[in-house]
Design a protein around this motif. Sequence first.
Motif, short mmCIF file in Angstrom:
data_model
loop_
_atom_site.label_atom_id
_atom_site.label_comp_id
_atom_site.label_asym_id
_atom_site.label_seq_id
_atom_site.Cartn_x
_atom_site.Cartn_y
_atom_site.Cartn_z
N VAL A 7 69.22 54.96 69.95
CA VAL A 7 68.03 56.10 69.98
C VAL A 7 67.23 55.19 69.79
N THR A 8 65.78 55.15 71.00
CA THR A 8 64.57 53.90 70.48
C THR A 8 63.30 55.06 71.18
N PRO A 9 61.90 54.91 70.42
CA PRO A 9 60.69 55.77 70.60
C PRO A 9 60.53 55.06 71.60
N ILE A 10 59.72 56.05 72.77
CA ILE A 10 58.79 55.32 73.19
C ILE A 10 57.29 55.34 73.25
N GLY A 11 56.30 55.00 73.06
CA GLY A 11 54.93 55.42 73.11
C GLY A 11 54.35 55.45 71.77
N VAL A 12 55.09 54.61 70.81
CA VAL A 12 54.52 54.94 68.99
C VAL A 12 53.87 53.28 68.37
N GLU A 22 65.15 56.63 60.53
CA GLU A 22 65.50 58.52 60.36
C GLU A 22 66.45 59.04 61.20
N ALA A 23 66.29 58.51 62.29
CA ALA A 23 68.08 58.85 63.07
C ALA A 23 69.66 57.95 62.89
N VAL A 24 68.83 57.32 61.62
CA VAL A 24 70.42 56.57 61.16
C VAL A 24 70.72 57.46 60.03
N ARG A 25 69.38 57.60 59.52
CA ARG A 25 69.96 58.02 57.87
C ARG A 25 70.58 59.62 58.41
N VAL A 26 70.47 60.25 59.20
CA VAL A 26 70.85 61.75 60.10
C VAL A 26 72.64 61.25 59.99
N VAL A 27 72.46 60.13 60.65
CA VAL A 27 73.82 59.75 60.91
C VAL A 27 74.60 59.60 59.55
N ARG A 28 74.42 59.34 59.14
CA ARG A 28 74.46 58.56 57.35
C ARG A 28 75.09 60.13 56.75
N ALA A 29 74.28 60.69 56.75
CA ALA A 29 74.08 62.64 56.19
C ALA A 29 75.45 62.87 56.19
N SER A 30 75.62 62.91 57.47
CA SER A 30 76.68 63.65 58.55
C SER A 30 78.02 63.45 58.16
N ALA A 52 76.95 66.53 67.53
CA ALA A 52 75.89 67.14 67.01
C ALA A 52 75.24 66.07 66.69
N VAL A 53 75.94 65.46 65.87
CA VAL A 53 75.45 63.64 65.33
C VAL A 53 73.84 63.49 65.79
N VAL A 54 75.12 62.97 67.23
CA VAL A 54 73.58 62.66 68.17
C VAL A 54 72.15 63.10 68.57
N LYS A 55 72.20 64.12 68.76
CA LYS A 55 71.42 64.88 69.12
C LYS A 55 70.15 65.36 68.11
N GLN A 56 71.12 65.23 66.64
CA GLN A 56 70.31 65.69 65.68
C GLN A 56 69.70 64.19 65.21
N ALA A 57 70.06 62.92 65.78
CA ALA A 57 69.34 61.71 65.51
C ALA A 57 68.27 61.51 66.54
N VAL A 58 68.31 61.98 68.25
CA VAL A 58 67.43 61.63 68.70
C VAL A 58 66.04 63.11 68.58
N ASP A 59 66.42 64.15 67.58
CA ASP A 59 65.80 65.75 67.28
C ASP A 59 64.99 64.74 66.61
N ALA A 60 65.81 63.89 65.30
CA ALA A 60 64.92 63.19 64.55
C ALA A 60 63.55 61.92 64.86
N VAL A 61 63.76 60.98 65.98
CA VAL A 61 63.01 60.32 66.60
C VAL A 61 61.77 61.40 67.58
N ALA A 62 62.60 62.34 68.20
CA ALA A 62 61.57 62.79 68.94
C ALA A 62 60.36 63.71 68.39
N GLU A 63 60.89 63.75 66.87
CA GLU A 63 59.53 64.49 66.25
C GLU A 63 58.24 63.63 65.96
#
Length: 97
Positions: A7-12, A22-30, A52-63
């Motif tokens: 997952v890569t943030p673009i525009g930051v 933060e994305a990795v944190r979501v994965v590890r918490a799963s 579901a975990v992949v989506k949560q990781a993407v959502d964390a980056v999208a924040e």
Amino acid sequence: MLVAFSVTPIGVGDSVGDAVAEAVRVVRASGLPNRTDSMFTTIEGEWDEVMAVVKQAVDAVAEVSPRVSLSLKADIRAGVTGALTAKVEFIERKLAE
């Protein structure tokens, strides 16, 4: 199934480490088996739980990013568990021969 994803943030700006962490944190918490290296995070589990975990990781980056890039590769094999480590162990045994 195994899913390797990035997952890569673009525009930051140049530094994306905080968002990726933060994305990795979501994965590890799963609680699912996972491994992170310099290019991808690989997670093992059933289709619905892994996605579901992949989506949560993407959502964390999208924040923290207006745009997110997702690269994903999946190995789907019904009834197989432990592949996250077994595949690497097999190769290491072959290399030791």
